[in-house]
Scaffold this motif. Sequence first.
Motif, PDB file in Angstrom:
ATOM      1  N   GLY A 137      34.931  32.580  57.640  1.00  0.00           N
ATOM      2  CA  GLY A 137      35.737  32.869  56.753  1.00  0.00           C
ATOM      3  C   GLY A 137      37.853  32.951  56.483  1.00  0.00           C
ATOM      4  N   LEU A 138      37.824  33.791  55.885  1.00  0.00           N
ATOM      5  CA  LEU A 138      39.626  33.184  56.110  1.00  0.00           C
ATOM      6  C   LEU A 138      40.512  34.065  57.411  1.00  0.00           C
ATOM      7  N   VAL A 139      41.105  32.954  58.421  1.00  0.00           N
ATOM      8  CA  VAL A 139      41.555  33.239  59.539  1.00  0.00           C
ATOM      9  C   VAL A 139      43.037  33.144  60.019  1.00  0.00           C
ATOM     10  N   GLN A 140      43.621  33.726  60.476  1.00  0.00           N
ATOM     11  CA  GLN A 140      45.518  32.984  60.800  1.00  0.00           C
ATOM     12  C   GLN A 140      45.052  31.884  61.479  1.00  0.00           C
ATOM     13  N   PRO A 141      46.043  31.300  61.917  1.00  0.00           N
ATOM     14  CA  PRO A 141      46.380  30.586  63.171  1.00  0.00           C
ATOM     15  C   PRO A 141      46.316  30.884  63.998  1.00  0.00           C
ATOM     16  N   GLY A 142      45.376  30.606  65.595  1.00  0.00           N
ATOM     17  CA  GLY A 142      45.207  31.412  66.435  1.00  0.00           C
ATOM     18  C   GLY A 142      43.814  32.248  66.735  1.00  0.00           C
ATOM     19  N   GLY A 143      43.606  32.434  65.613  1.00  0.00           N
ATOM     20  CA  GLY A 143      42.884  33.063  65.221  1.00  0.00           C
ATOM     21  C   GLY A 143      41.043  33.030  65.413  1.00  0.00           C
ATOM     22  N   MET A 174      34.290  29.542  67.424  1.00  0.00           N
ATOM     23  CA  MET A 174      35.777  28.830  68.056  1.00  0.00           C
ATOM     24  C   MET A 174      37.236  30.335  68.180  1.00  0.00           C
ATOM     25  N   ASN A 175      37.764  29.940  68.909  1.00  0.00           N
ATOM     26  CA  ASN A 175      39.039  30.828  69.604  1.00  0.00           C
ATOM     27  C   ASN A 175      40.562  29.595  68.759  1.00  0.00           C
ATOM     28  N   SER A 176      41.638  29.883  69.415  1.00  0.00           N
ATOM     29  CA  SER A 176      42.684  29.180  68.878  1.00  0.00           C
ATOM     30  C   SER A 176      42.667  27.730  67.763  1.00  0.00           C
ATOM     31  N   THR A 193      28.896  27.140  56.077  1.00  0.00           N
ATOM     32  CA  THR A 193      29.855  28.409  55.767  1.00  0.00           C
ATOM     33  C   THR A 193      31.295  27.763  55.707  1.00  0.00           C
ATOM     34  N   LEU A 194      32.306  28.443  55.125  1.00  0.00           N
ATOM     35  CA  LEU A 194      33.298  27.715  54.806  1.00  0.00           C
ATOM     36  C   LEU A 194      34.532  28.855  56.028  1.00  0.00           C
ATOM     37  N   ILE A 195      35.048  28.314  56.591  1.00  0.00           N
ATOM     38  CA  ILE A 195      36.082  28.672  57.566  1.00  0.00           C
ATOM     39  C   ILE A 195      37.444  27.774  57.008  1.00  0.00           C
ATOM     40  N   THR A 196      38.221  29.417  56.808  1.00  0.00           N
ATOM     41  CA  THR A 196      39.731  28.815  56.062  1.00  0.00           C
ATOM     42  C   THR A 196      40.953  28.778  57.370  1.00  0.00           C
ATOM     43  N   VAL A 197      41.460  27.925  57.996  1.00  0.00           N
ATOM     44  CA  VAL A 197      42.568  28.657  58.622  1.00  0.00           C
ATOM     45  C   VAL A 197      43.635  28.578  58.148  1.00  0.00           C
ATOM     46  N   SER A 198      44.665  29.996  57.774  1.00  0.00           N
ATOM     47  CA  SER A 198      45.576  29.620  56.428  1.00  0.00           C
ATOM     48  C   SER A 198      46.470  31.220  57.202  1.00  0.00           C
ATOM     49  N   SER A 199      48.242  30.877  57.091  1.00  0.00           N
ATOM     50  CA  SER A 199      48.533  31.940  57.147  1.00  0.00           C
ATOM     51  C   SER A 199      48.985  32.690  56.162  1.00  0.00           C
TER      52      SER A 199
END
Length: 121
Positions: A10-16, A83-85, A115-121
């Motif tokens: 899914g979508l997660v913010q940086p640091g999440g 997955m952290n940070s 599975t898609l990981i998107t790291v974005s603010s």
Amino acid sequence: EVQLVESGGGLVQPGGSLRLSCAASGFTFSTYAMTWVRQGPGKGLEWVSSITSGGDRTTYVDSVKGRFAISRNNAKNTLYLQMNSLEPEDTAVYYCVKESGISYPGDLEVWGQGTLITVSS
């Protein structure tokens, strides 16, 4: 039929943080090492982490050491990646992969659908 089904992307913010799961079926999960591989947008495949069949040894690519943790529950036939940070550079499709034997590295025999990981603010 051997199947690997990833979930938790899914979508997660940086640091999440996120935890990926991979449900395995069609083979004796506890007797095979497992691996996570990722592919970022416009990039090639990158090995991320592996774990032995019994879960006693793990290994990681340098870029995720200290941030990611691979584990498995052989009673539940499930592989995990905590997955952290998370960083934008971690954005990728993550694949769960069955190895060819009890340890690694071996042949990457069977791949999940990813599975898609998107790291974005």
